[in-house]
Design an enzyme around this catalytic site. Structure first.
Site, PDB file in Angstrom:
ATOM      1  N   GLY A  11       0.835  -1.194   0.000  1.00  0.00           N
ATOM      2  CA  GLY A  11       0.000   0.000   0.000  1.00  0.00           C
ATOM      3  C   GLY A  11       0.874   1.249   0.000  1.00  0.00           C
ATOM      4  N   THR A  12       1.970   1.182   0.740  1.00  0.00           N
ATOM      5  CA  THR A  12       2.893   2.322   0.806  1.00  0.00           C
ATOM      6  C   THR A  12       3.402   2.666  -0.597  1.00  0.00           C
ATOM      7  OG1 THR A  12       3.583   1.705   3.027  1.00  0.00           O
ATOM      8  CG2 THR A  12       5.094   3.115   1.787  1.00  0.00           C
ATOM      9  N   ASN A  67      -7.162   4.416   9.378  1.00  0.00           N
ATOM     10  CA  ASN A  67      -6.643   3.175   9.950  1.00  0.00           C
ATOM     11  C   ASN A  67      -6.594   3.170  11.463  1.00  0.00           C
ATOM     12  OD1 ASN A  67      -4.590   5.118   8.997  1.00  0.00           O
ATOM     13  ND2 ASN A  67      -3.193   3.852  10.183  1.00  0.00           N
ATOM     14  N   GLN A 108      -7.404   0.617   4.262  1.00  0.00           N
ATOM     15  CA  GLN A 108      -8.187   0.072   5.388  1.00  0.00           C
ATOM     16  C   GLN A 108      -9.603  -0.294   5.005  1.00  0.00           C
ATOM     17  OE1 GLN A 108      -7.583  -1.098   8.346  1.00  0.00           O
ATOM     18  NE2 GLN A 108      -5.418  -0.546   8.345  1.00  0.00           N
ATOM     19  N   SER A 136      -3.977  -2.762  -0.244  1.00  0.00           N
ATOM     20  CA  SER A 136      -2.854  -3.599   0.195  1.00  0.00           C
ATOM     21  C   SER A 136      -3.388  -4.958   0.650  1.00  0.00           C
ATOM     22  CB  SER A 136      -2.151  -2.896   1.357  1.00  0.00           C
ATOM     23  OG  SER A 136      -1.136  -3.719   1.858  1.00  0.00           O
ATOM     24  N   HIS A 140      -2.368  -7.416   2.602  1.00  0.00           N
ATOM     25  CA  HIS A 140      -2.297  -8.006   3.950  1.00  0.00           C
ATOM     26  C   HIS A 140      -3.362  -7.506   4.907  1.00  0.00           C
ATOM     27  CE1 HIS A 140       0.022  -4.868   6.356  1.00  0.00           C
ATOM     28  NE2 HIS A 140       0.235  -4.417   5.144  1.00  0.00           N
ATOM     29  N   THR A 145      10.316  -7.848 -11.884  1.00  0.00           N
ATOM     30  CA  THR A 145       9.698  -9.140 -12.215  1.00  0.00           C
ATOM     31  C   THR A 145       8.442  -9.301 -11.360  1.00  0.00           C
ATOM     32  OG1 THR A 145      11.837 -10.039 -12.784  1.00  0.00           O
ATOM     33  CG2 THR A 145      10.098 -11.638 -12.254  1.00  0.00           C
ATOM     34  N   CYS A 181       7.385   3.667  15.631  1.00  0.00           N
ATOM     35  CA  CYS A 181       8.571   3.460  16.441  1.00  0.00           C
ATOM     36  C   CYS A 181       9.788   4.001  15.698  1.00  0.00           C
ATOM     37  CB  CYS A 181       8.735   1.978  16.734  1.00  0.00           C
ATOM     38  SG  CYS A 181       9.887   1.691  18.064  1.00  0.00           S
TER      39      CYS A 181
HETATM   40  C1  LIG Z   1      -4.401   3.585   5.635  1.00  0.00           C
HETATM   41  C2  LIG Z   1      -3.129   2.890   5.300  1.00  0.00           C
HETATM   42  N1  LIG Z   1      -2.427   3.282   4.238  1.00  0.00           N
HETATM   43  C3  LIG Z   1      -1.283   2.686   3.873  1.00  0.00           C
HETATM   44  C4  LIG Z   1      -0.773   1.642   4.597  1.00  0.00           C
HETATM   45  C5  LIG Z   1       0.506   0.998   4.171  1.00  0.00           C
HETATM   46  O1  LIG Z   1       0.254  -0.242   3.555  1.00  0.00           O
HETATM   47  P1  LIG Z   1       1.434  -1.333   3.501  1.00  0.00           P
HETATM   48  O2  LIG Z   1       1.562  -1.893   4.873  1.00  0.00           O
HETATM   49  O3  LIG Z   1       0.944  -2.346   2.512  1.00  0.00           O
HETATM   50  O4  LIG Z   1       2.637  -0.641   3.037  1.00  0.00           O
HETATM   51  C6  LIG Z   1      -1.463   1.193   5.744  1.00  0.00           C
HETATM   52  C7  LIG Z   1      -0.913   0.097   6.585  1.00  0.00           C
HETATM   53  O5  LIG Z   1      -1.066   0.102   7.790  1.00  0.00           O
HETATM   54  C8  LIG Z   1      -2.673   1.827   6.092  1.00  0.00           C
HETATM   55  O6  LIG Z   1      -3.376   1.446   7.166  1.00  0.00           O
END
Ligand SMILES: Cc1ncc(COP(=O)(O)O)c(C=O)c1O
Length: 385
Positions: A71-72, A153, A181, A201, A203, A239, A332
């Protein structure tokens, strides 16, 4: 002691059926999806099927869906990609102080490196965004991008995405939403929401960590962040991670089929947990927009006296020692846990933020766990209240 995992907004366990979906791509179907031979063609087909599946679920064309590593990365691509494609013109981005760091740190970097103007939409003490303030902050011909998350989140707040999308459209600004989220919890149809760019994302909805996806509406100008091969139609050299892309698409589809069930279950867990806290005489205050939030996230503050110096994540560590995994939303940094930037932005003091926790459920949590967790909360808090 059995441990109870209530930190599903941080990450969710991978669903057993998704692990089964991945396995063949880790052994027999290992080909590089960009290879011409049949090993490659096999994985290419699986990758494109995954893309089609995900596109169908969000009401997009397959050509508008790209897999990323997280997601990042999807958020970074959205923000940096649009700015890099617009350099040379005045650029203003409007976002909010309640966004995830993946957005906040990226806009801060864009401001520092490229002089992009960044403005933040005002919000109230419950984190509800002020859309009149958004309209006031728009600079016609300068606001290139509005980036507002679908659901928060830490609080679970659901933002009025359709209204924000309409405002962005009326000023020809690109609208990006971080739906990390909300994915798996809310219906995500890109046309109904009116978004131009959307990040998710895997996970967060029972696919593995290290796989994300971005929707980019046809016509949106965006530079790539990774250069190399022609993967992902030149948008992202690397890849392809076929196994995890398949997992993301399958897990997302499954989540969409079970939305109502998942949310009803989360509501019951939340109610059982809060009722049990009250039965155990634990005083608490709920944070966020209680009228309009995702049911699987509960953010609570406890009236711990400021005389109790809550250094770092003391509360979380005490809960962990009692077998409860929850989160504070803190980042952290070099060994020092900072209090949540979201709670501070709501006007809480550092102490109040440290006396708050986020509890987040998934479909794998049971009612017994919810009430058992509340009992353990009561024991831990007895020592602090
Ligand atoms: C709202 C939100 N954006 C982005 C992210 C980042 O996603 P990723 O952990 O896949 O990098 C998170 C992860 O906690 C999230 O809660």
């Amino acid at each position: 002691m059995n441990r109870i995992y209530l930190d599903n907004a941080s990450t969710t366990p991978v669903a057993p059926e998704i692990i089964n979906e991945i396995k063949p791509f880790l052994d027999e179907h290992f080909g590089n999806a960009s290879s011409i031979h049949s090993f490659g063609q096999q994985t290419r087909n699986a990758l494109e099927l995954a893309r089609e599946e995900l596109a169908k679920e969000i009401g997009a064309k397959p050509s508008e869906v790209f897999f990323t590593s997280s997601g990042t990365e999807a958020d970074n691509l959205a923000l940096k990609g649009v700015v890099l494609a617009t350099l040379g013109k005045p650029i203003q981005i409007i976002t909010s102080k309640l966004e995830h760091k993946a957005v906040l740190e990226t806009v801060e970097w864009l401001q520092r490196k490229f002089g992009v103007a960044v403005d933040f939409v005002a919000h109230d003490e419950r984190g509800r965004l002020d859309l009149d303030d958004l309209k006031r902050k728009i600079r016609p011909n300068e606001t290139r991008l509005i980036s507002i998350m679908h659901a928060n989140n830490e609080l679970g707040n659901i933002n009025p995405i359709k209204e924000i999308a309409a405002i962005a459209k009326s000023y020809n600004a690109i609208f990006h939403t971080d739906a990390v989220q909300s994915a798996g919890k809310l219906k995500l149809n890109v046309d109904e929401l009116g978004v131009d760019v959307m990040a998710i994302s895997g996970h967060k909805f029972h696919a593995p960590k290290g796989i994300g996806a971005i929707y980019i509406r046809t016509g949106v100008q965006m530079e790539s962040l990774l250069h190399g091969g022609t993967h992902e139609r030149n948008r992202r050299a690397s890849t392809e991670n076929v196994a995890f892309s398949v997992a993301l698409a399958k897990a997302f589809k499954r989540s969409q089929q079970n939305l109502q069930q998942t949310n009803l279950h989360a509501q019951s867990l939340q109610k059982a947990f809060l009722d049990a806290l009250s039965e155990n005489d634990v005083p608490f205050r709920l944070n966020g927009d209680l009228e309009n939030k995702l049911p699987h996230i509960v953010n609570l503050s406890f009236p711990i006296s400021a005389k109790q110096k809550l250094a770092g994540d003391v509360l979380l560590l005490a809960l962990d020692a009692a077998g409860i995994a929850v989160s504070s939303g803190s980042a952290c940094t070099s060994g020092t846990a900072k209090p949540s930037h979201v709670l501070l932005a709501l006007g809480k003091t550092e102490h109040e933020a440290r006396a708050s926790v986020r509890v987040s459920f998934s479909k794998f949590n049971t009612m017994e766990q919810a009430s058992e967790a509340a009992g353990r909360f009561a024991n831990v808090l007895k020592r602090l209240l």
